[in-house]
Scaffold this active site. Sequence first.
Site, PDB file in Angstrom:
ATOM      1  N   LYS A 264       0.275  11.081 -16.096  1.00 54.93           N
ATOM      2  CA  LYS A 264       0.933  10.220 -15.465  1.00 54.93           C
ATOM      3  C   LYS A 264       1.751   9.181 -16.834  1.00 54.93           C
ATOM      4  CE  LYS A 264       1.240   6.095 -12.624  1.00 54.93           C
ATOM      5  NZ  LYS A 264       0.269   5.210 -11.759  1.00 54.93           N
TER       6      LYS A 264
ATOM      7  N   GLU B 140       7.931  12.094  -9.317  1.00 53.88           N
ATOM      8  CA  GLU B 140       8.341  10.825 -10.212  1.00 53.88           C
ATOM      9  C   GLU B 140       8.613   9.578  -9.446  1.00 53.88           C
ATOM     10  OE1 GLU B 140      12.610  11.277 -11.863  1.00 53.88           O
ATOM     11  OE2 GLU B 140      12.690  12.796 -10.265  1.00 53.88           O
TER      12      GLU B 140
ATOM     13  N   ASP C 224      -3.383   0.469  -0.485  1.00 55.15           N
ATOM     14  CA  ASP C 224      -2.234   1.364  -0.040  1.00 55.15           C
ATOM     15  C   ASP C 224      -2.980   2.786   0.129  1.00 55.15           C
ATOM     16  OD1 ASP C 224      -0.042   2.600   0.374  1.00 55.15           O
ATOM     17  OD2 ASP C 224       0.645   2.968  -1.650  1.00 55.15           O
TER      18      ASP C 224
END
Length: 843
Positions: free
Chosen positions: A593, A556, A697
Site C-alpha cells: 500500500k 486504488e 468499518d
Amino acid sequence: MLLFLLLVLNSKTNAQIDPALCRYPLGMEDGRIKNDDITASSQWYDTTGPQYGRLNREEGDGAWCPAGQLQPSDVQYLQLDLRHLTFVTVVATQGRYARSSGNEFARKYRLDYSRDGHRWISWRNRSGNEIIVGNVNTYASVVKDLHPPIITRFLRLIPVTDAVHTVCMRVEVFGCPWQDGLTAYSAPEGQTMMAPGYPITSLNDSTYDGVLELLGGLGQMTDGVIGQDDFVPMLQYQLWPGYDYVGWRNDSLGPGYVEMEFQFDRQRNFTSMKVHSNNMFSRGVKVFSSVSCAFKPHLISEWETEPVEFSTVLDDRNPSARYVTVPLERRSGTALRCRFFFADTWMMFSEISFQSDTQPPTAPRAPWIGLPTAPGKCGGTSVLIGCLVTIILLLVVIIFLILWCQYVCKVLEKAPRRILEEEVTVRLSSCSDTIVLQTPPVPPRMSLDPPYERVFLLDPQYQDPAALRVKLPELSQSAECGGGYAEPDVTQCTPHQGFQNSVPHYAETDIVNLQGVTGSNMYAVPAVTVDSLTRKDISVAEFPREHLIFREKLGEGQFGEVHLCEAEGLAEFLGEGAPLPEQDGRAVLVAVKQLRADATSNARNDFLKEIKIMSRLNDPNIIRLLCVCVHSDPLCMVTEYMENGDLNMFLSQREIESTLTHANNIPSVSMADLLHMAVQIASGMKYLASLNFVHRDLATRNCLLDRQLTIKISDFGMSRNLYSSDYYRIQGRAVLPIRWMAWESILLGKFTTASDVWAFGVTLWEIFTLCREQPYSLLTDEQVIENSGEFFRNQGRQIYLSLPPLCPSSLFELMMRCWSRDIRDRPSFSSLYQALRPHAHHS
Ligand code: ADE
C-alpha cells in the site's frame, strides 16, 4: 433542453413496469383499501377483526387475529381485494403491539392470490419456496420483497406456524397498477439448450402460474426482469444459467414460429406490444424476423381474419438484447394471438408488455420511501403537450430550487454556528432533502404520543452538540457509555465521545482521516500516542524498496494505490519464524500500500499511524504488516498478499453449492463455508475488542481471503473507488459507511466495540446474501440516516434488514441482536464467536 425533455417523456411512456420503482403502499395503512375489502377466514373477537389488520395502526385490539390458536395444519387468512389488477412487489407485516399489551405475531406466512376471485394460486419464490419469514416481535414491521412479484387483484396472507400459537397480523402491501391488463398468456414450454463447452441452459418459464404447457397464467415474461445480452448469466437471481429467458428452438417447433396467446381483463385498443428479446447471434439466437397478430373482440368470439403483420430489421452486428416494439394499429380486442417467426435457430424472450389506449386505473397517491408518486400515463397529443408543459414547469421550479438551495447552503456553511441555531432548521430541511421513511399521516395512536423530532444528520444543529442536547436531552442519557456491556471498551467508556469534542468527531474530519483500519481508529489502542508520529516511532523493519518488484495493481483510492509485488529476499530479511506464506523460490508475493506522492501532511500522519497500529496487531484473522518503506517517499506498507481478494468480490462471484453448480462447474460456496467465514471474522473482531480496538468499518469489503480461504480483517475499503457507493459523504467532509453503522454512530458519532458488533451483524447479513445486495438497497442514504433516528426513537418504525433466503433463522436472530437499540443488549464478540463456532465444520 427540449430534446432532453422529449427523451425523458419518451422513456416514461415507453417504460415497462420496473419492480424497483413499483413499490407504492396500496392503502392498508392509510385506509385507501376500505374495510369492506379486507376480509378474513375467521376472527378471534370483533375487536381483532380483519379491518384491524392495518400496518402501523392501533385500532380495536391492535391487529387481525384468526379465531383460536393456530395449529400447524390450519389455513387461516386475511384477504385483501385490491379492486384492480395490481403488480404487487412488497409485503410488510407486523404483530399485535396494542400499546405494548399485545404479544402475538406471525413468525412465518405464505401468500395465495387470485386474479379473478375463483382460481387461487400459491405464491412461491424463485427457488420454489412458499414460506416467507415474518415477524420476530410485535412491533417491528418486516418488509419482504416478492421475487417474483405477483400480478393479482385478490391477495391472502396466511400465517404459518410450526407449533400451536396465537397469531395476529397487521399488514401493508406495496406495488402499482398493472396497466397492461394482461391476465394470462399461453405459449409452448421453453426448452433447454445444450451445447458443447457451455453450461446447460434451461430456458423454461419457471415462475409461470398457470397450468403446465403454459396455459392460463403469467410468469417470467411479465415479472419486470429483463435479461442480459448474454443469456447464460442471470441478471438478478443466481438460480441457473438462462434463468432470465424463455426460449425455443426452431427445429423442435414444426411451423417455424412460436405461437402465443394473450388474454386481457377487458377490451382494449392496442397501440403496441414490446418484446424484450435476446440477439446473441454468435450462439444462434436472434430476435424474431416477423410477427403476425390476430385479434378477438371477446374471449368467446372467433379470431378476426385480418392480422397485424410486422417485420423486424434483423441485426447481425449488434448482439445486444433489446426491446422490439410491434405497432398494433390501435386494433381492438380482449385477446391476441401472435406468431413470432424464427430468424435463427433460437428465439428467446425475457419480457412482453402491451400498450393500449384504455384509461389505466387511478394511480395510488401515497409515495413510499421517497419515490415519486405513481406514474400516470401520457397518451394522445393533447395529453402529451400537457405533460410536456408540466414537465417544463416542474424543471424550472426544480432548477430554481437547486440554485436557491446552493445559495442558501453556501451562506449557511460560512455562517457562524451561533446564527444557525435558531433559524437554520427550517431553511436547511429543504436543502437536505429530508424524506420520511415509513410515511404516514400520523395514525391516531401516534397523535397521543409525545411529539418527537426527526434527527437529520445533515442539519448543522445536529453537528452542534449543545443544540443537540437541548433538542434531544434523552439522547445524551440513552447513549451513555454502557456500563453493563460485556467487554470493557476504552472508547465506549469515554462518555459522550461525540460530545466530548465540540462536534461528533467525524463531522469535521476530512476524508483522509477516516481511511484505513487502522487509520483513524487508533485512539482505542492502548499505549499508542497518535499526536506526533514520525518515521522514527515506527518499530517495524524498513525493507529496501528496490527489492519490491511490481506485478499488478490491486486497487486504488484517495490515499494512493495497492500493488501486488514480489518482495525479493523477504524471507531472509524477516528471518526465522516470519509469518510468510509458503512459496517456491526466493520471491514472496506481498501487497504494497503506497501513499500518493502529493498526499497532504494529514494523510502522511494517518499513514504512519496506521503502520504503528498494524505493527501491534497479531492475530490469524487480522491482516499482517510485514515491513515498511518509510525512509524515503512514497511511504509504503507491505502486508501479506491475500490471493482471493476481498470477501465481497469473492462471494458475489459465487453461488450456493448445489448439484447444479457441481454438474456445471460453477464456482460455489457451501453453507459450511459461509459459517466458517462468519466464525473467522468473529474471531478477528474478538481479538480487536480484547485490545479495546474499535474498527469502525467492518464489512465484507474489508475482509480479505487467502488461498485457503482464511479470512483476515483489513481496512482498505474506505479508500477504494470500487465501493464508493457504500460510503456517505457529509457535505464533502467525511465519508461514512452508514449502511453498516449503528444508530449511535450515525447520530452521535459514537464508535465503540458495540457499534462494531452492529457492523458485524450487517457483515453477516452480507455473507448470507452472498453480497448480491447492498444493505437497505431500497433506501437512499438520507433514508438510512432517517432510519437510525427511528432506531433511536424506538417506536417500532425502524426498518431492519430482512432475513436472507440462505440464512438459518437462529443466525438471523443473532444478527437482530447485533442491531439491538440498546448497546447493552448487543452480544459481545466473544459470545458471537462462541455462538457461531459450533456451526462451522472447519474450525
Ligand atoms: N487488496 C488490498 N490489500 C490486499 C491484500 N493484502 N491482498 C490482496 N488484495 C488486496
